[in-house]
Design a protein around this motif. Structure first.
Motif, PDB file in Angstrom:
ATOM      1  N   ILE A   1       0.861  -1.186   0.000  1.00 47.65           N
ATOM      2  CA  ILE A   1       0.000   0.000   0.000  1.00 47.65           C
ATOM      3  C   ILE A   1       0.893   1.230   0.000  1.00 47.65           C
ATOM      4  CG2 ILE A   1      -1.836   1.217   1.220  1.00 47.65           C
ATOM      5  CD1 ILE A   1      -2.646  -1.619   0.395  1.00 47.65           C
ATOM      6  N   TYR A   2       0.770   2.031  -1.027  1.00 47.91           N
ATOM      7  CA  TYR A   2       1.561   3.262  -1.124  1.00 47.91           C
ATOM      8  C   TYR A   2       0.703   4.440  -0.703  1.00 47.91           C
ATOM      9  CZ  TYR A   2       4.600   0.360  -4.028  1.00 47.91           C
ATOM     10  OH  TYR A   2       5.409  -0.636  -4.495  1.00 47.91           O
ATOM     11  N   LEU A   3       1.126   5.138   0.328  1.00 48.13           N
ATOM     12  CA  LEU A   3       0.460   6.379   0.720  1.00 48.13           C
ATOM     13  C   LEU A   3       1.336   7.525   0.203  1.00 48.13           C
ATOM     14  CD1 LEU A   3      -0.460   5.512   4.434  1.00 48.13           C
ATOM     15  CD2 LEU A   3      -1.844   5.182   2.377  1.00 48.13           C
ATOM     16  N   VAL A   4       0.781   8.285  -0.732  1.00 49.08           N
ATOM     17  CA  VAL A   4       1.598   9.275  -1.436  1.00 49.08           C
ATOM     18  C   VAL A   4       0.963  10.659  -1.291  1.00 49.08           C
ATOM     19  CG1 VAL A   4       2.595   9.908  -3.678  1.00 49.08           C
ATOM     20  CG2 VAL A   4       2.270   7.486  -3.093  1.00 49.08           C
ATOM     21  N   ASP A   5       1.773  11.642  -0.978  1.00 53.46           N
ATOM     22  CA  ASP A   5       1.275  13.017  -0.875  1.00 53.46           C
ATOM     23  C   ASP A   5       0.613  13.414  -2.189  1.00 53.46           C
ATOM     24  OD1 ASP A   5       1.056  15.910  -0.875  1.00 53.46           O
ATOM     25  OD2 ASP A   5       2.395  15.869   0.857  1.00 53.46           O
ATOM     26  N   ASP A   6      -0.595  13.991  -2.092  1.00 56.56           N
ATOM     27  CA  ASP A   6      -1.332  14.254  -3.335  1.00 56.56           C
ATOM     28  C   ASP A   6      -0.746  15.403  -4.155  1.00 56.56           C
ATOM     29  OD1 ASP A   6      -2.278  16.477  -2.044  1.00 56.56           O
ATOM     30  OD2 ASP A   6      -4.387  15.884  -2.066  1.00 56.56           O
ATOM     31  N   VAL A   7       0.290  16.064  -3.668  1.00 57.98           N
ATOM     32  CA  VAL A   7       1.001  16.999  -4.560  1.00 57.98           C
ATOM     33  C   VAL A   7       1.652  16.243  -5.727  1.00 57.98           C
ATOM     34  CG1 VAL A   7       1.481  18.713  -2.758  1.00 57.98           C
ATOM     35  CG2 VAL A   7       3.195  16.955  -3.269  1.00 57.98           C
ATOM     36  N   PHE A   8       1.802  14.931  -5.580  1.00 57.12           N
ATOM     37  CA  PHE A   8       2.417  14.145  -6.657  1.00 57.12           C
ATOM     38  C   PHE A   8       1.392  13.528  -7.616  1.00 57.12           C
ATOM     39  CE2 PHE A   8       5.793  14.078  -3.377  1.00 57.12           C
ATOM     40  CZ  PHE A   8       6.819  14.632  -4.124  1.00 57.12           C
ATOM     41  N   LYS A   9       0.110  13.850  -7.414  1.00 61.13           N
ATOM     42  CA  LYS A   9      -0.929  13.401  -8.346  1.00 61.13           C
ATOM     43  C   LYS A   9      -0.564  13.968  -9.721  1.00 61.13           C
ATOM     44  CE  LYS A   9      -5.697  12.534  -7.083  1.00 61.13           C
ATOM     45  NZ  LYS A   9      -6.737  13.035  -6.190  1.00 61.13           N
ATOM     46  N   ASN A  10      -0.655  13.150 -10.721  1.00 57.90           N
ATOM     47  CA  ASN A  10      -0.318  13.564 -12.092  1.00 57.90           C
ATOM     48  C   ASN A  10       1.166  13.890 -12.291  1.00 57.90           C
ATOM     49  OD1 ASN A  10      -3.105  13.467 -12.703  1.00 57.90           O
ATOM     50  ND2 ASN A  10      -3.342  15.539 -11.871  1.00 57.90           N
TER      51      ASN A  10
END
Lengths: 360, 360
Positions: free
Chosen positions: A38-47
């Motif tokens: 499960i990767y929890l990624v800061d949504d600033v990295f969306k796209n």
């Protein structure tokens, strides 16, 4: 006398581009095809395919974007854990946090709550966690919090802002790739970097300090000065040094504590939701009487990078609101004791704290 | 580009008197009453009840005194492993090394050889170890080698002096109790401390250096200067700081390498059995042309502490003996490359090395 037997991150990789080794590091940790990562990624990295395209999703692996606009909450951890349990057939093989302190703390907390019953608020405190969490990996994309190396995950709960401090909290693996920090906006870079600077000042001037923590704190402080004060470091070197400052700054807290700035900023953050980095800066700016030299340097760094801190954030608060912040702040006894010694209560009165908050 | 995923010591305890917590730390690691703990203790502590009375021997636990007069050997490791297998009913629960670099390296190697077939010489090199060793604990009683934190155990074998470098080599637990170093004789304190100083100079001036290793190296070097050069530190503080210097100095090598001093001193040690600490000092004293500033400071420290290095140790050697040392030294390619870059072979000729050895 009993000393803490400190759990260190057992695996660390450092290097520009080392993020490329993530899949290779994770592969042997996969427990089964039904036990996803499960990767929890800061949504600033969306796209942002520069980053996300390097995350190989196999079988039931999930990538969940999480906003770091707010400080991490116990309710958010519990919701993430529920979501993950519903999404997956088996307990995950691992949780990978990619982001700043918020994402790293969420990943640590989620890893713990996947193997411990109840709600995350029940584990806020010291050594309340019973079972080892699932394998968890921390990948900072901004430098300063020390969350990548610390033994805690600081969460805002219904009653308090407090960490889940346990031997099971630290990451099993950390990847320190300074290239991931290259697009951080200047103000955020400053606030988060200052988190490191401020906790070094608090640790190094504190009464809990020993030779272990001092050596890490000295090193982190020197690196902060190189990055923020002295000069014109080349960009890559500056990013690498700040990443190391954060790492050593986190280690400095092992046998030490933070102090006045953190004690007050937890109040701000609990009541107003002020993010940790900027909150520390707003508070520290007013603490000349406690940290004269540290605050002087801080003001120099602020000026050098043209940082304007928000003003008057407590201007419109009412008595009850001040009381809430003061209660939160006073409850953090180890921080006050570290800063001012056993008799801290003689000088730190409710009036004193109100006066300080009113300046902010 | 692929970066090393470095295994850190996963548990560390630091503090004056923390050795008292040893039994409590080991208790949960006992696998069964037939699986003893094996203590390898430097024989300078024979009849020293201040130390030995604090080691609780239960069931089949064994305390084996080992001399550190000579550098650790592969044959010595194999003999210890055989002795332990004969003495014990089951595979030991753990191996605890108490002493300087020699005892720490022996404990690491014995731990590995209890779970890997064949002879220890077969594992000299990089990543040749197949199976995880038994749980092993390092407790330094002298500071400087960095063996407490490193990923290697350097052994003199039939063909070469070379480490068993592997992910299974680092200790599972380290206890940093500076009080254990209080009775180290001045000359030994100096030689072993200089091991740290010298490998910091080698690492910091080397071509392999990155920001990770630099930050640890800078810190260790600063601490060495505080201890050996600047001044009159209180005794306890001096012991604590040197212990941290050793720790950070060891970490500095993670993404770096040692250099010319180590390359030459391995030759001395292979041929003449010169102990590592004093050997490094004898060599480093002659290396102005490679490390002008480092050697200058070294000579100041030597003078300050009235250290007289042995002279003329190569005076009576014959050609064949020089050749043996030169062969050993030249075989350590990564050390030369780190020190002098890819074209090191242009300047480091057999004649050059002979000339250097002849000065010693």
């Amino acid at each position: 006398m009993s000393y803490k037997n400190f759990p260190m991150v057992p695996r660390v990789i450092f290097g520009r581009g080392s993020f490329n080794q993530l899949n290779e590091i994770l592969a042997p940790k996969r427990l089964s095809i039904n036990a996803p990562f499960i990767y929890l990624v800061d949504d600033v990295f969306k796209n942002n395919s520069w980053l996300t395209s390097r995350i190989q999703l196999s079988y039931d692996d999930k990538l969940i974007f999480v906003s770091s606009k707010e400080e991490p909450k116990t309710s958010q951890v519990d919701a993430l854990v529920e979501e993950i349990i519903l999404l997956t057939k088996e307990r995950p093989s691992g949780v990978i946090g990619i982001g700043g302190g918020t994402l790293l703390d969420l990943a640590k907390a989620v890893s713990i709550m996947l193997t411990n019953n109840g709600e995350s608020k029940d584990y806020q405190g010291w050594d309340l966690v019973k079972n080892e969490g699932v394998y968890h990996v921390g990948i900072p994309t901004i430098s300063g919090t020390g969350a990548e190396v610390s033994r805690t995950t600081v969460l805002t709960g219904p009653d308090r802002k407090l960490g889940i401090n346990s031997d099971f909290t630290p990451f099993d693996q950390v990847i320190l790739d300074s290239e991931l920090t290259k697009d951080v906006p200047t103000d955020q870079w400053f606030y988060t970097g200052m988190d490191c600077y401020i906790h070094c000042v608090e640790s190094l001037t504190g009464t809990y300090l020993n030779a272990f923590s001092q050596s890490y704190g000295d090193m982190a402080l020197e690196l902060c000065k190189e990055v923020f004060l002295n000069g014109e470091l080349p960009e890559v070197e500056s990013q690498e040094k700040l990443m190391m400052a954060s790492w050593h700054g986190g280690m400095s807290i092992v046998y030490s504590q933070v102090g006045v700035a953190h004690a007050l900023s937890y109040g701000l953050s609990y009541l107003l939701g002020t993010k940790h980095g900027i909150g520390n800066c707003i508070v520290f700016d007013q603490l000349e009487e406690f940290y004269p030299e540290g605050v002087k340097l801080f003001k120099e760094m602020k000026a050098k990078h043209n940082i304007e801190l928000p003003k008057g954030i407590c201007a419109d608060l009412i008595d009850e609101q001040f009381d809430i912040m003061i209660d939160i702040s006073l409850s953090l006894e180890p921080l006050w004791e570290n800063a001012l010694g056993k008799n801290w209560e003689k000088t730190i009165t409710r009036e004193k704290l109100r006066e300080l908050y009113q300046k902010m």
